[in-house]
Design an enzyme around this catalytic site. Structure first.
Site, PDB file in Angstrom:
ATOM      1  N   LYS A  68      74.847 -35.975  90.568  1.00 12.01           N
ATOM      2  CA  LYS A  68      73.784 -35.976  91.846  1.00 12.01           C
ATOM      3  C   LYS A  68      74.071 -37.777  92.197  1.00 12.01           C
ATOM      4  O   LYS A  68      74.248 -37.161  93.175  1.00 12.01           O
ATOM      5  CB  LYS A  68      72.615 -36.573  90.379  1.00 12.01           C
ATOM      6  CG  LYS A  68      72.726 -35.503  89.650  1.00 12.01           C
ATOM      7  CD  LYS A  68      70.965 -35.071  89.406  1.00 12.01           C
ATOM      8  CE  LYS A  68      71.172 -33.825  88.483  1.00 12.01           C
ATOM      9  NZ  LYS A  68      70.835 -33.468  87.908  1.00 12.01           N
ATOM     10  N   ASP A  80      76.767 -37.606  79.206  1.00 12.31           N
ATOM     11  CA  ASP A  80      76.210 -36.543  80.498  1.00 12.31           C
ATOM     12  C   ASP A  80      76.174 -37.570  81.019  1.00 12.31           C
ATOM     13  O   ASP A  80      74.235 -37.334  81.150  1.00 12.31           O
ATOM     14  CB  ASP A  80      76.186 -36.055  80.444  1.00 12.31           C
ATOM     15  CG  ASP A  80      75.695 -34.760  81.131  1.00 12.31           C
ATOM     16  OD1 ASP A  80      75.987 -34.846  82.105  1.00 12.31           O
ATOM     17  OD2 ASP A  80      75.471 -33.353  81.580  1.00 12.31           O
ATOM     18  N   TYR A 119      69.327 -30.871  79.094  1.00 13.05           N
ATOM     19  CA  TYR A 119      70.818 -29.710  80.101  1.00 13.05           C
ATOM     20  C   TYR A 119      71.815 -30.045  80.418  1.00 13.05           C
ATOM     21  O   TYR A 119      72.304 -31.154  80.566  1.00 13.05           O
ATOM     22  CB  TYR A 119      69.713 -29.435  81.061  1.00 13.05           C
ATOM     23  CG  TYR A 119      70.474 -28.315  82.115  1.00 13.05           C
ATOM     24  CD1 TYR A 119      70.495 -27.083  81.704  1.00 13.05           C
ATOM     25  CD2 TYR A 119      70.539 -28.946  83.008  1.00 13.05           C
ATOM     26  CE1 TYR A 119      70.943 -26.408  82.289  1.00 13.05           C
ATOM     27  CE2 TYR A 119      71.299 -28.218  84.323  1.00 13.05           C
ATOM     28  CZ  TYR A 119      71.474 -26.881  84.108  1.00 13.05           C
ATOM     29  OH  TYR A 119      71.670 -26.077  85.115  1.00 13.05           O
TER      30      TYR A 119
HETATM   31  C1  LIG Z   1      71.430 -31.983  86.276  1.00 13.17           C
HETATM   32  C2  LIG Z   1      72.227 -32.244  85.554  1.00 13.17           C
HETATM   33  C3  LIG Z   1      73.725 -31.713  85.300  1.00 13.17           C
HETATM   34  C4  LIG Z   1      73.935 -30.081  85.890  1.00 13.17           C
HETATM   35  O1  LIG Z   1      74.370 -30.962  87.742  1.00 13.17           O
HETATM   36  P1  LIG Z   1      74.729 -29.656  88.999  1.00 13.17           P
HETATM   37  O2  LIG Z   1      75.497 -30.896  89.109  1.00 13.17           O
HETATM   38  O3  LIG Z   1      72.976 -29.222  88.988  1.00 13.17           O
HETATM   39  O4  LIG Z   1      75.679 -28.587  88.224  1.00 13.17           O
HETATM   40  C5  LIG Z   1      74.277 -31.515  84.374  1.00 13.17           C
HETATM   41  N1  LIG Z   1      73.898 -32.409  83.508  1.00 13.17           N
HETATM   42  C6  LIG Z   1      72.718 -33.093  83.683  1.00 13.17           C
HETATM   43  C7  LIG Z   1      72.213 -34.605  82.431  1.00 13.17           C
HETATM   44  C8  LIG Z   1      71.780 -33.016  84.387  1.00 13.17           C
HETATM   45  O5  LIG Z   1      71.260 -33.529  84.461  1.00 13.17           O
END
Ligand SMILES: *Cc1c(COP(=O)(O)O)cnc(C)c1O
Length: 425
Positions: free
Chosen positions: A265, A237, A142
């Site tokens: 995060k 990512d 994701y």
């Molecule tokens: C949480 C997450 C996102 C999206 O971040 P948001 O702040 O929720 O938009 C993108 N990539 C990864 C790997 C994630 O865990």
């Protein structure tokens, strides 16, 4: 009716599904979502004043636990000086300097407000830099909810993606090639056939959005080698793994230098803050230096930056990740032992402060293997633990998070609760 039930009813009147992000609605596990009134350290309290040991940590950011006093103080101090300026501040430079110092692959960095923005912008930048449209992502990873990334696998190898959400044009999704995580042969075949059209690979370097799935060393090496050979960019990512699996992030553990990295995060310490950055020659294509547009009213928000700086300072203390990783491993090993002792087909794994728990014989290697997990059993396990005062993510497809605030006693209490729940399944 409990207070949680009352609030859920009231929420649904003016909020679609009663929630502001879908997984919160407990759709996967059933039942009433808990509405949280407060959090402190490793604990959260719901609207009925029931206490839970929290292994969600706001889905990853709260590596220091809830309301760490130094983070709260930094936020209060920053807020008192101004909530937002829409103009540069000195603290943004401090955070950029710190991120580039902590991550050697990051020569320049831009701050944004969410992980979605970070990945969306990194992809636009990769396309603008390479002049190519195609993007490789892996099934089960994701990367936020922008159009190019809400794509599921096509019907076969070398086919293009289909939208996985209504509202995503097929014409956008067709530029995303969705491959199987850890499948080196498939990746090689795609690069052999169309390597000159691929702008980038984007990958979760430990996947935490299909439970927890580790990459093989061969897979990691192949992504770096093939992108380099074919003039494509490698985007790590690390929105979830960044400063969660270790101080050097996943790329440090892998010994890989990606071209671009996205963060979120943990770097916001619970405030809306994310970032993308990497090679200086690539970042030079971003506006105002270059032709790739990207902007944000609240980007580099001073209150969020203050929370991020305070958090990064605290996790840089010597031994922080040794202790967090040992504690998380103890939890994963204890869960696995308790599950198996109760005769369950169960395994668990941990990387840094992240863990996976699976109703499968071994830790899964791909999305297909995660999907083969026993979902009704997980849901019963989830509700059993919830009853016991242990809060896991309300879906089988999520990693769990331990914070520095979790004590040895919290881990022991969790394992005792899990043993009771396993024996009742
Ligand atoms: C949480 C997450 C996102 C999206 O971040 P948001 O702040 O929720 O938009 C993108 N990539 C990864 C790997 C994630 O865990």
């Amino acid at each position: 009716m409990t207070k949680n039930e009352q609030l859920f009813q009231r929420a649904q009147r003016h909020i679609p599904g009663g929630v502001n992000s879908p997984v919160r609605a407990f759709g996967a596990v059933g039942g009433t979502p808990r509405f949280f009134a407060r959090g402190a350290g490793a604990y959260v309290w719901d609207a009925d004043d029931k206490r839970y040991i929290d292994y969600v940590g706001s889905w990853g950011p709260l590596i220091l636990g809830h309301s760490h006093p130094e983070v709260v103080a930094a936020v209060q101090e920053a807020a008192a000086k101004g909530m937002s300026f829409g103009a540069p501040t000195e603290a943004e430079i401090d955070l950029a300097d710190l991120l580039c110092h902590m991550l050697p692959s990051m020569q320049q960095v831009r701050l944004v407000s969410s992980g979605t923005e970070a990945t969306m912008s990194a992809i636009r930048l990769a396309r603008g830099f390479t002049g190519r449209d195609k993007l490789i992502k892996f099934e089960g990873c994701y990367h936020g909810h922008s159009d190019s990334l809400l794509v599921k696998a096509g019907s076969g190898l070398l086919t293009f993606g289909n939208p996985s959400s209504a509202g995503v044009p097929a014409a956008v999704a067709e530029h995303t090639v969705v491959l199987s995580y850890n499948d080196v042969a498939q990746l090689e075949a795609v690069f052999a056939a169309q390597g000159d059209q691929i702008a980038a690979i984007i990958v979760e370097p430990f996947c935490g959005n299909m439970n927890l799935v580790r990459p093989s060393a061969e897979f990691v090496a192949a992504m770096r080698r093939l992108t380099e050979q074919h003039g494509a960019l490698l985007i790590y990512d690390e929105v979830m793994t960044g400063f969660r699996v270790g101080l050097g992030c996943a790329q440090g553990l892998h010994g890989i230098t990606p071209d671009l990295t996205t963060l979120g995060k943990v770097i916001g310490g619970g405030m809306p803050l994310a970032a993308f950055g990497g090679r200086a020659d690539v970042m030079a294509k971003i506006a105002p230096l270059g032709p790739v547009y990207q902007a944000g009213t609240l980007s580099g928000n001073p209150v969020a930056v203050a929370a991020g700086l305070a958090t990064l300072k605290l996790i840089s203390a010597p031994g922080f990740f040794d202790s967090l990783s040992a504690k998380t491993l103890r939890l994963a090993e204890g869960l696995q032992a308790a599950g198996r002792a109760a005769g369950q087909t169960f395994s668990a794994d941990a990387v840094g402060g992240m863990f996976g728990a699976y109703f499968t014989a071994q830790a899964p290697q791909s999305y297909a293997e995660v999907m083969a997990s026993d979902k009704p059993r997980f849901n019963a396990f989830f509700h059993g633990l919830l009853e016991e005062g242990v809060y896991l993510a309300p879906a089988l497809y999520e990693a769990g998070f331990v914070s520095a605030a979790h004590s040895d006693a919290d881990i022991a209490d969790t394992l005792a609760a899990a043993a009771r729940v396993f024996s009742r399944l």
